[in-house]
Motif scaffolding. Structure first.
Motif, mmCIF file in Angstrom:
data_model
loop_
_atom_site.group_PDB
_atom_site.id
_atom_site.type_symbol
_atom_site.label_atom_id
_atom_site.label_comp_id
_atom_site.label_asym_id
_atom_site.label_seq_id
_atom_site.Cartn_x
_atom_site.Cartn_y
_atom_site.Cartn_z
ATOM 1 N N LEU A 1 0.811 -1.222 0.000
ATOM 2 C CA LEU A 1 0.000 0.000 0.000
ATOM 3 C C LEU A 1 0.840 1.266 0.000
ATOM 4 O O LEU A 1 0.410 2.304 -0.503
ATOM 5 N N LEU A 2 2.029 1.219 0.579
ATOM 6 C CA LEU A 2 2.821 2.425 0.763
ATOM 7 C C LEU A 2 3.684 2.782 -0.444
ATOM 8 O O LEU A 2 4.435 3.746 -0.389
ATOM 9 N N ASP A 3 3.590 2.010 -1.546
ATOM 10 C CA ASP A 3 4.473 2.293 -2.666
ATOM 11 C C ASP A 3 3.905 3.322 -3.626
ATOM 12 O O ASP A 3 4.595 3.771 -4.535
ATOM 13 N N ALA A 4 2.640 3.716 -3.470
ATOM 14 C CA ALA A 4 2.002 4.635 -4.406
ATOM 15 C C ALA A 4 2.605 6.028 -4.289
ATOM 16 O O ALA A 4 2.600 6.640 -3.229
ATOM 17 N N GLY A 5 3.136 6.531 -5.419
ATOM 18 C CA GLY A 5 3.638 7.894 -5.460
ATOM 19 C C GLY A 5 5.070 8.053 -5.005
ATOM 20 O O GLY A 5 5.573 9.165 -4.925
ATOM 21 N N CYS B 1 8.200 -0.692 0.342
ATOM 22 C CA CYS B 1 7.656 -2.019 0.606
ATOM 23 C C CYS B 1 8.446 -2.734 1.697
ATOM 24 O O CYS B 1 7.884 -3.479 2.492
ATOM 25 N N LEU B 2 9.755 -2.516 1.730
ATOM 26 C CA LEU B 2 10.566 -3.102 2.782
ATOM 27 C C LEU B 2 10.199 -2.530 4.144
ATOM 28 O O LEU B 2 10.121 -3.251 5.145
ATOM 29 N N LEU B 3 9.925 -1.227 4.202
ATOM 30 C CA LEU B 3 9.472 -0.594 5.442
ATOM 31 C C LEU B 3 8.140 -1.184 5.880
ATOM 32 O O LEU B 3 7.939 -1.466 7.070
ATOM 33 N N GLU B 4 7.234 -1.378 4.936
ATOM 34 C CA GLU B 4 5.939 -1.979 5.269
ATOM 35 C C GLU B 4 6.120 -3.391 5.796
ATOM 36 O O GLU B 4 5.466 -3.797 6.776
ATOM 37 N N LEU B 5 7.015 -4.153 5.184
ATOM 38 C CA LEU B 5 7.287 -5.515 5.646
ATOM 39 C C LEU B 5 7.854 -5.510 7.054
ATOM 40 O O LEU B 5 7.453 -6.328 7.897
ATOM 41 N N ILE B 6 8.769 -4.596 7.344
ATOM 42 C CA ILE B 6 9.375 -4.518 8.677
ATOM 43 C C ILE B 6 8.313 -4.223 9.736
ATOM 44 O O ILE B 6 8.289 -4.832 10.815
ATOM 45 N N VAL B 7 7.406 -3.282 9.436
ATOM 46 C CA VAL B 7 6.344 -2.939 10.386
ATOM 47 C C VAL B 7 5.463 -4.147 10.671
ATOM 48 O O VAL B 7 5.152 -4.467 11.835
ATOM 49 N N ILE B 8 5.049 -4.854 9.611
ATOM 50 C CA ILE B 8 4.142 -5.989 9.779
ATOM 51 C C ILE B 8 4.827 -7.131 10.533
ATOM 52 O O ILE B 8 4.251 -7.715 11.461
ATOM 53 N N VAL B 9 6.063 -7.460 10.152
ATOM 54 C CA VAL B 9 6.776 -8.552 10.816
ATOM 55 C C VAL B 9 7.054 -8.209 12.277
ATOM 56 O O VAL B 9 6.914 -9.056 13.173
#
Length: 339
Positions: free
Chosen positions: A18-22, A30-38
Motif C-alpha cells: 500500500l505504501l508504494d504509491a507515489g 515495501c521493505l518498510l511496510e514488511l518490517i512494520v508488519i513482521v
C-alpha cells in the motif's frame, strides 16, 4: 533480487504494498511496510503466548471470573498475530497460487475482523462482569457461573462471526483495510450500508456498554470510598487516632481494565474514522488505510503489556514462570556441560 530491480521486471516481480504509491523508491517503501508488519506480528504472538502461559501457571489468576474473558481476548489476539503471517509471507514473495486472490482477500479480511471483534466484545463483557460484581456482590456467584461464562464466550465467537459474514455475499469490505493484496485495495470496496450495519451491531453497543459500566463503577467506588473514610474519621476522632483514606477494593482492578479499554479505543479510533470516511466516499488513501489498520492491530500486543504491568497477581505469576524457565535452562546447561 537483481531481476526485481530491473526496469521491465520491477513491477511484475515485486509484491504489492500500500505504501508504494507515489514514491520513486518503491522497493524501500515495501521493505518498510514488511518490517512494520513482521515486527508487530512477532510482538503480538510472543506477548500473548506469555500471557496464556502465565494464566495456566498462576492459579490465583483463575479465581477471577474476568480471567475467562481475559484469556479469550489473549487467544483472539494470538490468532490475530498468526493471521498476520499471511501479509508477511505475501510481501516475502510467498503467495497462495492455488486460490484466487479475491478468495484470499475475503477470507483474510473476515478472519482478522472476527478476531478483533472478539477482543472488543470481550472487553465489553469484562466491564459488565465488574459492574455486576460491584452492584450485586451478594448474588454475584449465583448470577455469574462458569457454565454461563462459557455460554457467553461461545456467543461472543458466534456473534462476531455472524456480523462480518455478509462480506462474503458482496455486502462490502469488513473492518480490515491494511491490504497487502492488490485486489483487496482496488476491487473490494466498502459500502456505507454495510459500514453502518457493523457500527450498529458491534462498535456502538460495545462502546456504550463499556462507557456506561465503567462510569457507574467509578461513581460507586467514589461513593463507597467516601462513606468508608467518613466512618474511619468518625471512629478515629472518637478514639483520638489519625485516619488514613482507604480506596475502594475493586477500584484498582477496575483501573487495570479501564486502561486496557481506553488504549483499545484510542488505537481503534483513527481506523473507525477512516472506515466511515472511506465508506462515505469522502476520503480514500492507501497510506492512511495501512497506518490506521495496523495501528488498530497493534492493540493485540498492548493488551498483554498493560495487563502485565498493572496487575500484581499477574506479575507474580510472570516471575514464577520466568524463574521456572531459568531453573530449567540452568539444569539443561549443567547436564550438557557434564556430558
Amino acid at each position: 533480487m537483481n531481476a526485481s530491480l530491473d526496469g521491465s521486471n520491477h513491477s511484475s516481480s515485486r509484491p504489492f504494498c500500500l505504501l508504494d504509491a507515489g514514491y520513486p523508491e518503491a522497493l524501500d517503501i515495501c521493505l518498510l511496510e514488511l518490517i512494520v508488519i513482521v515486527f508487530l506480528t512477532v510482538l503480538i504472538i510472543s506477548g500473548n503466548i506469555v500471557v496464556i502461559f502465565v494464566f495456566h501457571c498462576a492459579p490465583l489468576l483463575n479465581h477471577h471470573t474476568t480471567s475467562y474473558f481475559i484469556q479469550t481476548m489473549a487467544y483472539a489476539d494470538l490468532l490475530v498475530g498468526v493471521s498476520c503471517l499471511v501479509p508477511s509471507l505475501s510481501l516475502l514473495h510467498y503467495r497462495v497460487t492455488f486460490l484466487p486472490e479475491s478468495v484470499i482477500c475475503k477470507a483474510f479480511g473476515y478472519v482478522v475482523s472476527v478476531l478483533k471483534s472478539v477482543s472488543m466484545t470481550s472487553l465489553a463483557c469484562i466491564s459488565v462482569d465488574r459492574y455486576i460484581a460491584i452492584t450485586k456482590p451478594l448474588s454475584y456467584n449465583t448470577l455469574v457461573t462458569p457454565c454461563r461464562l462459557r455460554v457467553c464466550i461461545l456467543f461472543i465467537w458466534l456473534y462476531s462471526g455472524a456480523v462480518f459474514l455478509p462480506a462474503f455475499f458482496d455486502w462490502g469490505k469488513p473492518g480490515y483495510h491494511g491490504d497487502v493484496f492488490q485486489w483487496c485495495a482496488d476491487s473490494w470496496d466498502t459500502w456505507a450500508i454495510f459500514t453502518l450495519f457493523i457500527i450498529i451491531m458491534l462498535y456502538a453497543p460495545a462502546a456504550f456498554v463499556v462507557c456506561f459500566t465503567y462510569f457507574s463503577i467509578f461513581r460507586i467506588c467514589q461513593q463507597h470510598t467516601k462513606e468508608i473514610n467518613e466512618r474511619r474519621v468518625r471512629f478515629s476522632s472518637q478514639e483520638g487516632e489519625a485516619a488514613d483514606a482507604q480506596p475502594c477494593p475493586d477500584k484498582r482492578y477496575a483501573m487495570v481494565l479501564l486502561r486496557i479499554t481506553s488504549v483499545f479505543y484510542i488505537l481503534w479510533l483513527p481506523y473507525i474514522i477512516y472506515f466511515l470516511l472511506e465508506s462515505s466516499s469522502v476520503y480514500h488513501s492507501r497510506a492512511a488505510s495501512f497506518l490506521t489498520t495496523w495501528l488498530a492491530i497493534s492493540n493485540s500486543f498492548c493488551n498483554c503489556v498493560i495487563y502485565s504491568l498493572s496487575n500484581s497477581v499477574f506479575q507474580k505469576g510472570l516471575k514464577r514462570l520466568s524463574g521456572a524457565v531459568c531453573v530449567s535452562c540452568a539444569r539443561h546447561r549443567a547436564i550438557f556441560q557434564n556430558s
